[in-house]
Design a protein around this motif. Structure first.
Motif, PDB file in Angstrom:
ATOM      1  N   ALA A 132      25.847  -6.914  -0.110  1.00 15.34           N
ATOM      2  CA  ALA A 132      26.323  -6.376  -1.236  1.00 15.34           C
ATOM      3  C   ALA A 132      27.200  -7.581  -1.998  1.00 15.34           C
ATOM      4  O   ALA A 132      27.378  -7.645  -2.952  1.00 15.34           O
ATOM      5  CB  ALA A 132      27.018  -5.181  -1.375  1.00 15.34           C
ATOM      6  N   CYS A 178      26.094  -0.266  -3.206  1.00 20.33           N
ATOM      7  CA  CYS A 178      25.091   0.040  -2.224  1.00 20.33           C
ATOM      8  C   CYS A 178      25.866   0.729  -1.017  1.00 20.33           C
ATOM      9  O   CYS A 178      26.985   0.712  -0.912  1.00 20.33           O
ATOM     10  CB  CYS A 178      24.367  -1.058  -1.569  1.00 20.33           C
ATOM     11  SG  CYS A 178      25.218  -2.135  -0.905  1.00 20.33           S
ATOM     12  N   ARG A 234      34.647  -0.045  -2.009  1.00 19.33           N
ATOM     13  CA  ARG A 234      33.379   0.140  -2.807  1.00 19.33           C
ATOM     14  C   ARG A 234      33.940   0.294  -4.354  1.00 19.33           C
ATOM     15  O   ARG A 234      33.108  -0.407  -5.091  1.00 19.33           O
ATOM     16  CB  ARG A 234      32.552   1.559  -2.314  1.00 19.33           C
ATOM     17  CG  ARG A 234      31.484   1.585  -3.001  1.00 19.33           C
ATOM     18  CD  ARG A 234      30.581   2.882  -2.746  1.00 19.33           C
ATOM     19  NE  ARG A 234      29.287   2.896  -3.242  1.00 19.33           N
ATOM     20  CZ  ARG A 234      28.299   3.764  -2.696  1.00 19.33           C
ATOM     21  NH1 ARG A 234      28.747   4.658  -1.609  1.00 19.33           N
ATOM     22  NH2 ARG A 234      27.073   3.935  -3.173  1.00 19.33           N
TER      23      ARG A 234
END
Length: 263
Positions: free
Chosen positions: A19, A216, A231
Motif C-alpha cells: 500500500a 486496501c 488506514r
C-alpha cells in the motif's frame, strides 16, 4: 503570487508494504510529491525498486531504519546485530521512550555503536544497488539519527561522503511545512487546510513529509497502540497530495515543487 517559494514534498516509508509503495508512487506521478524514501530492511523493498525504476524523474532517498513499529508486521536488520533486536530477532518498536507508550525502545537497551554502523552500511549498500539513482539518506522515526546520538550523525555523514549521497537536509534545518493537523483524518479537511496554509509560506525552501498509501486490506491491518487509524491517516494523506485543488493553488501561487536533487 508567492515569490521565491520552493516546496519539497517527501513521501515516506516505501518498502514497508504494498500500500505504501503504490501510495508513494501515485503521490509523485499524479500529485505533488517529488521524493520517495525507501526502507531497506522491509519486505516490499524490491517491489519499490521495480516500480521506481520506471520513473527516473522521481527522487529516491535511502531511509535508514533501526525500529519496527507495527504490531502485525515486523522487519529485521540486514546485518548481524543482536544488540539491536528483540528476542525474536526483530528491530524494537521504538527508538526512544514516548509518553504513554511502554513498548521497548532502543534507547533503553545497551546497544552497540559498531552494530549500528554495520547495519547502516548494509542498508546503504543495498540501497545504492536497488536504487542506483538514490540521491540522499534520510532517517526513519527521527528527525536525524544525530539527534539520537551525535556519533550516529558522524556515521551517516561518512556513508554519505563514501557513496556520493547527500545527508537529509531536513536533519539540518530545512523548515518543515505543517499544512494540516494530525486530526481529523479527513481528506476534505486536510485538503482545505493545505490550500489555506500554502498562502502563508514565506520565501525560501520548505519541506513537507508524510506517509501516503492506497486503501486496501493490508493497510487496515497496520497499527500499534495509540495509532490504530493508520488506514484513515495514510489514505487521506494520499488524497490530499493528489488533490486537484491543492495542485491548482500551488500553480496559482507560483510555488516551485522540487526534489532533493534541486537543493
Amino acid at each position: 503570487m508567492q515569490q521565491n517559494v520552493r516546496l519539497l514534498v517527501r513521501a515516506d516509508d516505501a518498502g514497508s508494504c504494498w500500500a505504501s509503495n503504490q501510495g508513494c508512487l501515485k503521490a509523485c506521478v499524479d500529485g505533488i510529491a517529488r521524493s520517495v524514501e525507501v526502507m531497506m530492511p522491509c519486505a516490499w523493498v524490491t517491489d519499490a525498486a521495480t516500480l521506481l525504476s520506471d520513473h527516473p524523474e522521481i527522487d529516491v532517498g535511502i531511509h535508514l531504519t533501526l525500529s519496527s513499529e507495527w504490531e502485525a508486521v515486523k522487519w529485521r536488520p540486514l546485518s548481524s546485530a543482536p544488540g539491536l533486536v528483540d528476542r525474536h530477532g526483530f528491530f524494537l518498536p521504538l527508538l526512544q521512550e514516548r509518553y504513554g507508550d511502554d513498548r521497548p525502545s532502543l534507547n533503553g537497551r545497551n546497544w552497540n555503536i559498531d552494530e549500528v554502523a554495520a547495519e547502516f552500511r548494509a542498508q546503504v549498500e543495498l540501497g545504492v544497488q536497488l536504487f542506483p539513482r538514490a540521491s540522499h539518506i534520510s532517517c526513519h522515526m527521527t528527525r536525524h539519527f544525530a539527534d539520537f546520538d551525535p556519533r550516529l550523525g558522524e556515521i551517516v555523514a561518512g556513508l554519505c561522503a563514501e557513496f556520493g549521497l547527500k545527508d537529509d537536509p531536513f536533519g539540518h534545518g530545512l523548515p518543515r511545512f505543517s499544512p494540516y493537523p494530525a486530526h481529523p483524518r479527513d481528506s476534505q479537511a486536510r485538503i482545505s487546510s493545505f490550500v489555506e496554509a500554502l498562502g502563508g509560506l514565506a520565501p525560501g525552501t520548505h519541506i513537507f513529509i508524510d506517509h501516503p498509501a492506497v486503501d486496501c486490506g493490508e493497510l487496515a491491518a497496520l497499527g500499534h497502540p495509540g495509532y490504530e487509524d493508520v488506514r484513515a491517516d495514510r489514505v487521506s494523506c494520499l488524497e490530499t497530495l493528489v488533490s486537484p485543488e491543492v495542485q491548482r493553488e500551488i500553480e496559482r501561487l507560483g510555488i516551485e515543487l522540487i526534489g532533493y536533487k534541486d537543493l
